[in-house]
Design a protein around this motif. Structure first.
Motif, short mmCIF file in Angstrom:
data_model
loop_
_atom_site.label_atom_id
_atom_site.label_comp_id
_atom_site.label_asym_id
_atom_site.label_seq_id
_atom_site.Cartn_x
_atom_site.Cartn_y
_atom_site.Cartn_z
N ARG B 104 -92.16 63.77 -28.38
CA ARG B 104 -90.79 64.23 -28.09
C ARG B 104 -90.08 63.24 -27.19
NH1 ARG B 104 -93.00 70.32 -26.96
NH2 ARG B 104 -93.98 70.46 -29.00
N ALA B 134 -90.37 72.40 -36.72
CA ALA B 134 -89.26 72.97 -35.96
C ALA B 134 -88.95 72.16 -34.70
CB ALA B 134 -89.56 74.42 -35.60
N ASN B 135 -89.98 71.62 -34.06
CA ASN B 135 -89.72 70.84 -32.85
C ASN B 135 -89.03 69.52 -33.19
OD1 ASN B 135 -90.92 72.39 -30.56
ND2 ASN B 135 -92.68 72.33 -31.94
N ALA B 137 -87.11 69.15 -35.77
CA ALA B 137 -85.74 69.55 -36.12
C ALA B 137 -84.90 69.78 -34.87
CB ALA B 137 -85.78 70.83 -36.96
N ARG B 138 -85.50 70.38 -33.86
CA ARG B 138 -84.73 70.67 -32.65
C ARG B 138 -84.21 69.40 -32.01
NH1 ARG B 138 -84.46 71.45 -27.24
NH2 ARG B 138 -86.44 70.48 -26.73
N ASN B 141 -81.52 67.87 -34.17
CA ASN B 141 -80.31 68.66 -34.06
C ASN B 141 -79.60 68.37 -32.75
OD1 ASN B 141 -78.60 70.77 -35.08
ND2 ASN B 141 -79.42 72.08 -33.46
N GLN B 142 -80.39 68.22 -31.70
CA GLN B 142 -79.81 67.90 -30.39
C GLN B 142 -79.16 66.52 -30.43
OE1 GLN B 142 -82.41 67.87 -26.80
NE2 GLN B 142 -81.60 69.93 -26.60
N PHE B 195 -81.32 73.00 -42.98
CA PHE B 195 -80.86 74.32 -42.51
C PHE B 195 -80.96 74.42 -41.00
CE2 PHE B 195 -80.51 75.95 -46.76
CZ PHE B 195 -79.71 77.08 -46.64
N LEU B 196 -82.09 73.95 -40.46
CA LEU B 196 -82.26 74.03 -39.00
C LEU B 196 -81.19 73.21 -38.29
CD1 LEU B 196 -86.16 73.87 -38.82
CD2 LEU B 196 -84.72 75.79 -38.13
N HIS B 198 -78.29 72.90 -39.40
CA HIS B 198 -77.03 73.53 -39.79
C HIS B 198 -76.15 72.62 -40.67
CE1 HIS B 198 -73.66 76.54 -38.69
NE2 HIS B 198 -74.36 76.95 -39.71
#
Lengths: 691, 691
Positions: B104, B134-135, B137-138, B141-142, B195-196, B198
Motif C-alpha cells: 500500500r 478491495a484494498n 481498489a481503494r 479510487n483514492q 464498480f468499486l 464508481h
C-alpha cells in the motif's frame, strides 16, 4: 375512539374497518365509528363496476357518474376517516388488451378521484401478476409523482396464495439463481414494485394476514419496511370457550409487534361469531361508546366483539419503560456523530450523558476491581494510587473513581484533565462543593499535549463512540499513555466494534432526502427502531490500551462475509448468539434470536461496540451483551448509496477501512458481493473526524 | 514518428514500447524513438525493489532515494513520451500483513511520484487476487480522486492464466449463480474494480494479449470498455517464411479492430526474431528513421522488425470512406433529438439532410412504384395523381416525387405543405427556379390544421426520428390523413422501432457528467462507436398509415426479454440475423453476426427504425437491413441510471412505454430483470416531445 388510552404507539391506537361498497357511506361510516373503529377502508367505486376506458368509446358516448357524490361526507370526514380502496378487478398487466386498457384508465380515474377527495391514503390490490406488474408500477409511480400528498398502500398477502407459491411463472432466473420460487414470496412482489417506484416514501404496505402465517423470517423482514397497516380478516379468528373470537398465539404476538411499531390494524370481513350478549358490567370496560353502538346496524354491531378483542390485544402489551419513553423521540432519527475533539460539548449534552447511572456504576466497578488488584490490603494505607481521568468533562468519572476508592478502601490521587474550558469551570467548582480538595487536581489541557507531573497507575477515559473507535479514542489514549506507568492500566483496556447488514427503508430514505452524495457517505448515530437485522453481527476493529508497539498504526481494514440463508433453510430458527459462544442469550426485542431470512434488501449496516473496561467488566451496546439500562449510546448506521438485493443462498461481502491522515480519521466502506458498490467516502471526502 | 501517415484512427498511430527498468532512461527512450516507437512504458521504480512502508521503520531511519531523478528527462519528455509502470510485486490484498502494508505504501508512493512527473498515464499490474482486490481498489479510487489529470491504465490479461481460470477462490456465488467461474474471466476483474471506483473515467484498461486469444465473445465485450492500449508481447509472434515476425490471422484482425477504435499498441518483451538484414530498398519503405535506427542499441534495434510489422498492420487497414470521415466527428457524441414540431429547423440542418442522396432516391423509388401501381399505362395521359408532401422543408421530397413522375411517365399535381415560414421562402423560390409552376402548390401551414382543397392519392412525409415514431410522425400523419383519399397511400406505409442492450462506458459516463437525473431520463441521438451490442435487436413499436381505427391510440407498451448466454455456451458463434428470418446477413462492422457473450454490463439501450416506404421499398437504420450509404439518422440511446450486471445464463427484461398527454408524447422505460430499476422519465418529467 382508539383501542386504548396509551399514546406510546402513535397511530396504532386507531383501528380501521374494511367495509363493502355502500351508496350510503354516511351510515356505513357512522356504524363503524359507533362500533369503536376510527376509520373505514371503503371502495372508491363499486367493485364490480368494470367500465370501458374513455378512449375505447365512440366520441360523445354518455358516461354516467362512475361513483357516488363527494358531497355525502365533509372533506374533513373524507380525509380523516376514510381510506379509499381501488377496485379489485383492475389488472393493468392483463394478457387481454381490452382488460389491460380499461384497467389503466380505471386506476388513473380512481386515484384521481381519491386525490380529489383529499384522502390520506388509498389501498391498492396486490399485483394480479406478481413480478410481472410493470404497467401497474408505471401508473403508481406516475401517481406518486403527481398526487400531492396522498399515500398509496399496497396490499400484500403475508403468505402467497397456493397457486402463486407453486410456480415461478415468467419471472424466474433472477441473478441466475435457478430453482428459487420468487413469485411464491410476496415480499418479492413488494420489492419489485418498490424498486420500480424508486423507493418512494409515499408507497407503503398493508399486510394481509391469513389463517396461516408464513415463516418467522418472512414476517421479520417486514420490520424494516414501510408497513402502514395490517389487515385482519374475521375468518382467521378462532372461537374461545365462551364463544368469543380470539386469535392464535402467533397471530397475537405478531399483532402486538405491529402495534409496538405504530402499525395500524384494519379488520375485514363479515362477523362470524355471535357470542352471548355481554353482561352489563362488561360494557363499561370497553368504553363509553358501548351504549350508542347498541343502536347501530346489526352487521356492524356484531363486529364489536372483534374490535373489543383488538383493543384487548392493544391494551395488554406491557407498559413502555421510562427509558423507552425518553428514547421514543429519537427512534430512527439520524444524528451526526459528535466531534468531541474538534468541538466543545454543551452543558446540556454533559447533563444528558451524566444521567446514565448504569454507565458510571460500571466504571466505578472497573476502578474498584483495579484498585483491589493493584494495592494489596496491607498497603491500603501506605500507598496512594495515581488515577488520571482524561476527558473529565463535568466530573462524573472523577466522582465514580472516588466512590470506588471509598468502597475499596484504597487511597487515591486524581488528576482530572479536560480541554473544554467551560467544563473546567464546573470541575473547579466541584472541587470545593464536593470536598475534593487535596485529592483531585484539575488540569485544563489537551491530554495529547499536557506534561504530567508524575506517572499514573490508572488512566480512566470515556472517549468511545457508538462504533467504539469512531470518536478517536485510540488516538487520544495513544497520546495520553506516555504518562501511564509501564505497569499502568487503561480503563477501558480494549474495545471492539461490530457490524451487521440491515433493512431500513426509512433510514435510507431519510439519508436520500438530503439529495447529495455526502450524506450517503456519512455514518449516523441513530436509535434503530423500524429496521430488520439481516444477519448476526460480526467483529470489525479491536483496539487495546495501552498500546506498546514501537510504531502505532491505528488504521485497519477488514472484509466481512454474511451468508444469506441457503435455499431450503427458510424460516428455520437459528439460535443467536450460538450456544458455543458463551455469550448470554439475547432477550431484548431488538436483538432476539435471529431466524433465517429468505432473500434480503440491504440498506446499509448497523454498528455497535463492546468495551472491556477492566477484566470482565464490560460496557456494551452490542445487542448480545448490551449493558442493561444504559442509554448513552445509540447504534451507528453506515448507509449504502443504493439498496441492494441479496438473493437466497448468496453471500454478501463488505469491506470496511479505518483510515488516517495527518489531521483526520475516517472510514471508507464498500460492498463487493453479490455485486460491487462504489467505495464510499474515499479520502474522507464526505465524513471524517478531525484530530 | 507514427505507424503510418493516416490520421483517421486518432492516437492509435502512436505505438509504445514496454521497456525494462534502466537507470539510463535517456538512452532507453532515445533507442525506442529511433526504433519507431513514440513512447515507452517504463517502470517507475526498480521492479525488484521491495521497500518497507515508512510506518514500519523506526523514526529517523535513513531512506535512500527510491528511484532515479526526475531531472534525467525534461517535463515535456516525461509527460509526452513516458507511461509509468507500477511495480509488479505490489499486492495490497496479500494475506501477509507485512507485504500488504508495504504494498500500500509503495503504491501510494509510486502514484504520487508519477503525478509529480506529470505523466499522462500509469500502467498498473492486474489485481494479484482477482475479485478480492478491495484494498487495491481503494487506493486506486483514492488516487483517482486526488491526482489531477493522470490516467490509470489497469493491465488485464485478455485470457486468464490457467491457474485463475480453474478456481473461483473465495469470490464465487455471485448472485447465487453457482458453478460459474468468475475469477477465470478477467473482464470480471476489471468490472469489479470499475464498480468499486464508481466508473471513474480516468480508469482505463490495457489488454495484455497472449498466444491464445479468448473466445470471440470475450474480446467483443471490450468494445464498449475504455480500452486504452493493447500490450503485444514479442513471444506471441510467429515466424514467417522469410524469418520475420508475424501474428496469427486472429491476432491481426483483433489488432486491426483496436486500431480502428483508436486503441494504442504497446510492444513488450525482448526480440525473439533475427531476420536477415533488409535489402537497402526496404529501409526507405519504413520511413526516414531507418538510417538513424541502425546506430541505436542492438537490443532495441532488433525490435525494429516488430515495429515494422505493427506499422504494416496499421497501414493495411482499408481506407476510411468519405462518409465515415464525415461521421467521425459525431462518434459517441450525445445529441438531443430534434423537436421539429416545436422548433423550426435551421437552413444548415436542411442542407445536411438534403445531402443524403440515398434517402431521396429511395423515396423516389417508392413514389415511382406507387405511381405505376395506381395509374395504369392507358390512363397515364388522362389521369393526374394528387401527391401531397407534408413537411416539405426546402423541397427535396417534392423534387424526388417529380423525378419519379418523369421516370414513371405519370402526371402529378403536388401540394407542398410546410409550417416553417423560412423554409417556405425556399420553396416559393424553387417554384420559379426549378420550373415547378403549374405542378407544385406551396402551402404555408401546419398539416394538422390545413384545409386541403382536394383529396390526395399519395401522402409523402419524412417525419421519422432515429427511433421511428419519436419525432411524432404518428401524430402528424394521423392529423394529415383526413385529406387522403380512402384508397390513398401514405409513404411511408409503416415503421417499426428496434432495441438492443449495449455496453458503452463512454456514453453512460457522458450522461453522468451532467450530474442530474434529467439526462439519465433522456434519449440521445448518437453515432454509436465504442460500444458493444449485447444481444440481437428486438422489435418495439410499429405504426401503420393511414390509420383507419375509429379511435386512434398511439400509446404503446412492450416487454422485451434478452437472454444472456447459457453457461457453457460461451463464445459459440450464433449467426445473426438467423437464416430463417430471410433478412440479408449483416456485413458492416457495427452489426456483424453477434456471438455469445459471457456476462454483460448493460449501460442502456440502442434504438433503430426500419420504415416500409412502399411495399418492399424500405428505409432503415436497423443494422441487419440498414439502407446502404444513408447517413441522415444515427441510432438513439436510452441510458439507464445505474449500469447493471447480467450474469451468464440470466435473463434481462426491459419495459418500454410510449405515452401521450394532451400536449406531449414521451417514453418511459424500466428494467425488471435481473433486478428492477426505477421507472425512467415518469410522466415525461425529464424528456418529452411537444405536440
Amino acid at each position: 375512539m382508539g383501542l386504548g388510552k396509551r399514546t406510546d404507539f402513535g397511530d396504532a391506537k386507531y383501528a380501521g374497518l374494511d367495509v363493502p361498497f355502500s351508496c350510503d357511506i354516511v351510515q356505513t361510516l357512522e356504524s363503524a365509528l359507533q362500533c369503536g373503529f376510527d376509520f373505514v377502508m371503503a371502495p372508491l367505486v363499486h367493485p364490480r363496476y368494470r367500465r370501458p376506458a374513455p378512449s375505447a368509446l365512440p366520441r360523445g358516448t354518455f358516461q354516467p357518474p362512475f361513483t357516488r357524490s363527494d358531497l355525502l361526507l365533509t372533506s374533513g370526514q373524507w380525509s380523516g376517516q376514510v381510506v379509499g380502496k381501488v377496485s379489485p378487478w383492475i389488472d393493468c398487466d392483463s394478457a387481454s388488451p381490452a382488460l389491460a386498457r380499461d384497467s389503466r384508465a380505471a386506476l388513473q380515474q380512481e386515484l384521481a378521484w381519491a386525490a380529489h377527495l383529499s384522502l390520506q391514503a388509498v389501498a391498492l390490490p396486490p399485483p394480479p401478476q406478481p413480478l410481472a406488474a410493470a404497467n401497474y408500477a408505471r401508473l403508481l409511480n406516475q401517481a406518486l409523482g403527481s398526487l400531492a400528498s396522498m399515500a398509496l398502500w399496497l396490499r400484500i398477502p403475508a403468505a402467497a396464495p397456493a397457486a402463486a407459491a407453486g410456480s415461478d411463472g415468467d419471472a424466474g432466473g433472477l441473478g441466475g439463481s435457478s430453482g428459487s420460487s420468487l413469485a411464491g414470496d410476496p415480499w418479492e412482489w413488494w420489492n419489485q414494485l418498490r424498486f420500480l417506484c424508486h423507493h418512494n416514501t409515499r408507497l407503503g404496505v398493508v399486510l394481509e394476514l391469513g389463517a396461516d402465517l408464513p415463516s418467522e423470517g418472512s414476517l421479520l423482514r417486514w420490520r424494516g419496511e414501510p408497513l402502514k397497516a395490517v389487515l385482519v380478516p374475521t375468518s382467521i379468528f378462532q372461537t374461545n370457550k365462551r364463544g368469543y373470537p380470539a386469535l392464535s398465539k402467533r397471530h397475537q404476538e405478531f399483532l402486538g409487534e405491529c402495534f409496538r411499531r405504530g402499525v395500524q390494524v384494519v379488520l375485514s370481513g363479515a362477523a362470524q361469531h355471535a357470542p352471548p350478549a355481554p353482561p352489563a358490567g362488561n360494557a363499561a370496560a370497553v368504553g363509553p361508546g358501548g351504549e350508542v353502538a347498541a343502536a347501530a346496524a346489526v352487521q356492524q354491531d356484531s363486529l364489536r366483539v372483534y374490535w373489543e378483542y383488538l383493543s384487548y390485544i392493544f391494551r395488554k402489551i406491557e407498559a413502555t419503560s421510562e427509558q423507552e419513553m425518553v428514547e421514543m423521540g429519537y427512534r430512527d432519527y439520524l444524528q451526526s456523530p459528535l466531534q468531541p475533539l474538534q468541538d466543545n460539548l454543551e452543558s446540556q449534552t454533559y447533563e444528558t450523558f451524566e444521567r446514565d447511572g448504569m454507565k458510571y456504576s460500571t466504571y466505578e466497578e472497573a476502578v474498584y476491581r483495579c484498585l483491589l488488584d493493584r494495592v494489596p490490603e496491607e498497603e491500603a494505607e501506605s500507598r496512594t494510587t495515581v488515577l488520571m481521568v482524561v476527558g473529565a468533562g463535568r466530573g462524573p468519572l472523577v466522582a465514580a473513581s472516588l466512590r470506588a476508592s471509598v468502597r475499596a478502601r484504597r487511597k487515591l490521587r486524581v488528576f482530572a484533565v479536560e480541554k473544554n474550558p467551560n467544563a473546567v469551570v464546573t470541575l473547579q467548582n466541584r472541587v470545593v462543593a464536593d470536598g475534593w480538595q487535596g485529592t483531585v487536581t484539575i488540569v485544563p489541557a489537551d491530554m495529547r499535549e499536557w506534561e504530567a507531573p508524575e506517572q499514573a497507575d490508572i488512566l480512566v477515559s470515556e472517549l468511545l463512540g457508538s462504533f467504539g473507535d469512531n470518536e478517536l479514542s485510540p488516538e487520544c489514549l495513544d497520546g495520553a499513555q506516555r504518562f501511564l506507568r509501564p505497569d499502568g492500566v487503561s480503563i477501558p483496556q480494549a474495545y471492539t466494534s461490530y457490524l451487521q447488514p440491515i433493512t431500513s427503508h426509512k433510514l435510507w430514505n431519510d439519508v436520500r432526502a438530503y439529495d447529495d452524495v455526502e450524506h450517503f457517505e456519512t455514518a449516523f448515530v441513530v436509535k434503530l427502531f423500524k429496521f430488520c437485522p439481516l444477519a448476526p453481527t460480526q467483529e470489525v476493529f479491536t483496539f487495546e490500551h495501552p498500546n506498546r508497539s514501537h510504531s502505532i498504526d491505528n488504521t485497519r481494514s477488514i472484509r466481512l462475509q454474511f451468508d444469506c440463508t441457503p435455499p431450503g433453510g427458510t424460516g428455520k430458527l437459528r439460535p443467536w448468539p450460538p450456544a458455543s459462544s458463551g455469550l448470554p442469550a439475547a432477550t431484548c426485542r431488538c436483538c432476539r434470536p435471529l431466524v433465517c431470512l429468505p432473500s434480503w434488501l440491504c440498506h446499509g449496516f448497523a454498528g455497535y461496540f463492546d468495551a472491556r473496561l477492566y477484566k470482565d467488566v464490560h460496557l456494551s451496546i452490542h445487542p448480545p451483551t448490551h449493558t442493561p439500562n444504559m442509554f448513552s449510546w445509540f447504534p451507528i448506521y453506515f448507509p449504502v448509496r443504493t439498496p441492494f438485493y441479496v438473493p437466497q443462498g448468496a453471500r454478501m461481502e463488505v469491506h470496511m477501512w479505518r483510515c488516517a491522515g495527518q489531521h483526520k480519521v475516517w472510514y471508507e466502506w464498500a460492498v463487493t458481493q453479490p455485486l460491487a458498490s462504489p467505495i464510499h467516502n474515499p479520502g474522507g471526502r464526505s465524513y471524517h473526524v478531525g484530530l
